[in-house]
Design a protein around this motif. Structure first.
Motif, PDB file in Angstrom:
ATOM      1  N   ASP A  71       1.171  -1.094   0.075  1.00 48.37           N
ATOM      2  CA  ASP A  71      -0.189   0.483  -0.284  1.00 48.37           C
ATOM      3  C   ASP A  71       0.932   1.581   0.456  1.00 48.37           C
ATOM      4  N   SER A 126       0.572   4.005   1.788  1.00 42.02           N
ATOM      5  CA  SER A 126       0.877   4.260   2.940  1.00 42.02           C
ATOM      6  C   SER A 126       1.576   3.969   3.562  1.00 42.02           C
ATOM      7  N   THR A 141       5.093   5.768   4.770  1.00 41.25           N
ATOM      8  CA  THR A 141       5.477   5.415   6.165  1.00 41.25           C
ATOM      9  C   THR A 141       7.086   5.679   6.276  1.00 41.25           C
ATOM     10  N   LEU A 194      -2.188  12.138  -3.409  1.00 38.49           N
ATOM     11  CA  LEU A 194      -0.991  11.547  -2.444  1.00 38.49           C
ATOM     12  C   LEU A 194      -0.517  12.980  -1.373  1.00 38.49           C
ATOM     13  N   TYR A 231      -0.275  14.126   1.866  1.00 37.20           N
ATOM     14  CA  TYR A 231       1.351  13.076   2.678  1.00 37.20           C
ATOM     15  C   TYR A 231       2.299  13.570   2.833  1.00 37.20           C
TER      16      TYR A 231
END
Length: 147
Positions: free
Chosen positions: A78, A80, A84, A117, A120
């Motif tokens: 994913d 995300s 991360t 996106l 983020y």
């Protein structure tokens, strides 16, 4: 992610890698062994801080200067999770690999190209550059309020 990845081999010199970076306008190279497996990475910053500033031999093999700590994700992870991972490791580029084959590189630039996106990006950059969360990086000049 960028699928066309410029790579170097462990026996290439630091000078060769620097020229490859300049020619392709990049600051990051995955380094492969003789079996074409990724064994590390080197950045333009690594070259300046670990070779040039220490007056080491610029004709040495890149194997002697690469970063063996390879941070990567898999193509089906994913987004995300990938973001991360970049934030947690304070990196601007993430190798995407399957088994030991590089499938691409995900960079902050790649993330900026996708509007969904962009939310983020600020948090990612704060993590990468170790900026305190209460610091205002951007200000809405039309309303005089922090963004």
């Amino acid at each position: 992610m960028t699928k066309k990845v410029i790579k170097a081999h462990e026996t290439d010199s630091i000078v060769f890698c620097s020229q490859l970076m300049r020619k392709n306008n990049i600051g990051f190279l995955p380094i492969l062994n003789k079996c074409d497996e990724v064994i590390g990475v080197i950045t333009d910053r690594d070259i300046v801080l670990n070779i040039i500033s220490k007056e080491k031999d610029i004709y040495t093999c890149v194997k002697n200067a690469l970063n063996e700590n390879i941070i990567f994700c898999r193509p089906n992870d994913d987004i995300s999770f990938a973001i991360t991972k970049m934030a947690d490791n304070q990196i601007k580029r993430l190798i995407i690999k399957e088994k030991n084959t590089i499938k691409g590189v995900l960079s902050v630039s790649d993330l900026l190209k996708h509007k969904n996106l962009s939310i983020y990006i600020l948090d990612l950059l704060k993590e990468i550059y170790n900026i305190q969360s209460d610091v205002v990086l951007f200000k809405d000049i039309s309303s005089d309020q922090p963004i």
